[in-house]
Design a protein around this motif. Structure first.
Motif, PDB file in Angstrom:
ATOM      1  N   LEU A 115     -40.581 -42.991 -24.886  1.00 46.65           N
ATOM      2  CA  LEU A 115     -39.259 -43.609 -24.802  1.00 46.65           C
ATOM      3  C   LEU A 115     -38.754 -43.589 -23.364  1.00 46.65           C
ATOM      4  O   LEU A 115     -38.786 -42.556 -22.696  1.00 46.65           O
ATOM      5  CB  LEU A 115     -38.248 -42.866 -25.688  1.00 46.65           C
ATOM      6  CG  LEU A 115     -38.358 -43.085 -27.185  1.00 46.65           C
ATOM      7  CD1 LEU A 115     -37.356 -42.203 -27.925  1.00 46.65           C
ATOM      8  CD2 LEU A 115     -38.113 -44.543 -27.526  1.00 46.65           C
ATOM      9  N   GLU A 116     -38.290 -44.723 -22.923  1.00 49.83           N
ATOM     10  CA  GLU A 116     -37.736 -44.824 -21.582  1.00 49.83           C
ATOM     11  C   GLU A 116     -36.299 -44.317 -21.582  1.00 49.83           C
ATOM     12  O   GLU A 116     -35.532 -44.612 -22.487  1.00 49.83           O
ATOM     13  CB  GLU A 116     -37.775 -46.287 -21.126  1.00 49.83           C
ATOM     14  CG  GLU A 116     -37.385 -46.496 -19.698  1.00 49.83           C
ATOM     15  CD  GLU A 116     -37.629 -47.936 -19.258  1.00 49.83           C
ATOM     16  OE1 GLU A 116     -38.162 -48.110 -18.163  1.00 49.83           O
ATOM     17  OE2 GLU A 116     -37.277 -48.870 -20.012  1.00 49.83           O
ATOM     18  N   HIS A 117     -35.948 -43.544 -20.580  1.00 47.23           N
ATOM     19  CA  HIS A 117     -34.573 -43.061 -20.446  1.00 47.23           C
ATOM     20  C   HIS A 117     -33.687 -44.254 -20.092  1.00 47.23           C
ATOM     21  O   HIS A 117     -33.948 -44.953 -19.123  1.00 47.23           O
ATOM     22  CB  HIS A 117     -34.477 -42.000 -19.347  1.00 47.23           C
ATOM     23  CG  HIS A 117     -35.224 -40.752 -19.666  1.00 47.23           C
ATOM     24  ND1 HIS A 117     -34.613 -39.632 -20.154  1.00 47.23           N
ATOM     25  CD2 HIS A 117     -36.542 -40.443 -19.588  1.00 47.23           C
ATOM     26  CE1 HIS A 117     -35.515 -38.675 -20.348  1.00 47.23           C
ATOM     27  NE2 HIS A 117     -36.689 -39.150 -20.008  1.00 47.23           N
ATOM     28  N   VAL A 118     -32.636 -44.486 -20.884  1.00 48.92           N
ATOM     29  CA  VAL A 118     -31.728 -45.610 -20.677  1.00 48.92           C
ATOM     30  C   VAL A 118     -30.297 -45.075 -20.646  1.00 48.92           C
ATOM     31  O   VAL A 118     -29.868 -44.366 -21.555  1.00 48.92           O
ATOM     32  CB  VAL A 118     -31.863 -46.671 -21.793  1.00 48.92           C
ATOM     33  CG1 VAL A 118     -30.921 -47.836 -21.538  1.00 48.92           C
ATOM     34  CG2 VAL A 118     -33.303 -47.149 -21.916  1.00 48.92           C
ATOM     35  N   PHE A 119     -29.588 -45.447 -19.584  1.00 54.40           N
ATOM     36  CA  PHE A 119     -28.209 -45.003 -19.410  1.00 54.40           C
ATOM     37  C   PHE A 119     -27.302 -46.191 -19.150  1.00 54.40           C
ATOM     38  O   PHE A 119     -27.689 -47.137 -18.461  1.00 54.40           O
ATOM     39  CB  PHE A 119     -28.094 -44.033 -18.217  1.00 54.40           C
ATOM     40  CG  PHE A 119     -28.716 -42.697 -18.471  1.00 54.40           C
ATOM     41  CD1 PHE A 119     -27.937 -41.645 -18.908  1.00 54.40           C
ATOM     42  CD2 PHE A 119     -30.069 -42.494 -18.282  1.00 54.40           C
ATOM     43  CE1 PHE A 119     -28.501 -40.397 -19.150  1.00 54.40           C
ATOM     44  CE2 PHE A 119     -30.638 -41.262 -18.518  1.00 54.40           C
ATOM     45  CZ  PHE A 119     -29.858 -40.207 -18.949  1.00 54.40           C
ATOM     46  N   ASP A 120     -26.083 -46.126 -19.686  1.00 53.81           N
ATOM     47  CA  ASP A 120     -25.071 -47.151 -19.474  1.00 53.81           C
ATOM     48  C   ASP A 120     -23.949 -46.575 -18.616  1.00 53.81           C
ATOM     49  O   ASP A 120     -23.518 -45.436 -18.824  1.00 53.81           O
ATOM     50  CB  ASP A 120     -24.501 -47.633 -20.813  1.00 53.81           C
ATOM     51  CG  ASP A 120     -25.546 -48.339 -21.656  1.00 53.81           C
ATOM     52  OD1 ASP A 120     -26.265 -49.189 -21.110  1.00 53.81           O
ATOM     53  OD2 ASP A 120     -25.650 -48.027 -22.855  1.00 53.81           O
ATOM     54  N   LEU A 121     -23.456 -47.383 -17.685  1.00 52.02           N
ATOM     55  CA  LEU A 121     -22.353 -46.976 -16.824  1.00 52.02           C
ATOM     56  C   LEU A 121     -21.081 -46.855 -17.653  1.00 52.02           C
ATOM     57  O   LEU A 121     -20.711 -47.780 -18.371  1.00 52.02           O
ATOM     58  CB  LEU A 121     -22.161 -48.011 -15.708  1.00 52.02           C
ATOM     59  CG  LEU A 121     -21.081 -47.721 -14.678  1.00 52.02           C
ATOM     60  CD1 LEU A 121     -21.417 -46.476 -13.864  1.00 52.02           C
ATOM     61  CD2 LEU A 121     -20.919 -48.917 -13.744  1.00 52.02           C
TER      62      LEU A 121
END
Length: 143
Positions: A115-121
């Motif tokens: 799983l790719e690390h995904v972050f939202d501002l």
């Protein structure tokens, strides 16, 4: 007195938060390239007290988005024939994939390596991002 001359063609990365210049140097893999590079650490800054500066001769492209992540407030000056032709103040991206890692040990991204690390501002003023999987908030100043 230390003297670093101007560049003819390339980029000057200015207003880098003091101590972050080395991280940017490594992230951009400047040691592997053909360009001449000057890395200036802890230069005097009227605005912030201290700053780092990177001058890259003969570079043609740079990932501006990542630079804003590593040092909010950075400015990028594009130089052609010893004249600044463009000044860029990159903004933080709305979403970041595969650059920041979640520091929550219970986050699924730490167990499931595919799983790719995904972050939202979530807050541009203080550079806060929220993990899409576990809602952990990460501030860029802590990275």
């Amino acid at each position: 007195m230390l003297e670093i001359t101007s560049i003819k063609n390339g980029f000057v990365l200015d207003h880098i938060r003091a101590g972050v210049g080395v991280k940017i140097f490594k992230y951009l893999k400047l040691e592997d390239g053909e360009s001449e590079v000057a890395l200036i650490i802890n230069a005097n800054s009227m605005k912030n007290g201290r700053k780092d500066i990177i001058k890259i001769e003969n570079a043609t492209e740079i990932d501006f988005t990542v630079l804003a992540l590593l040092s909010p407030g950075i400015t990028i000056n594009e130089i052609k024939n010893e004249v600044r032709v463009r000044k860029i103040k990159p903004s933080l991206p709305k979403q970041v994939k595969g650059i920041i890692n979640c520091d929550n040990p219970r986050c699924i991204t730490n167990d499931e390596k595919y799983l790719e690390h995904v972050f939202d501002l979530v807050n541009e003023d203080n550079g806060s991002y929220k993990c899409q999987y576990c809602d952990t908030i990460i501030n860029l100043s802590e990275v």
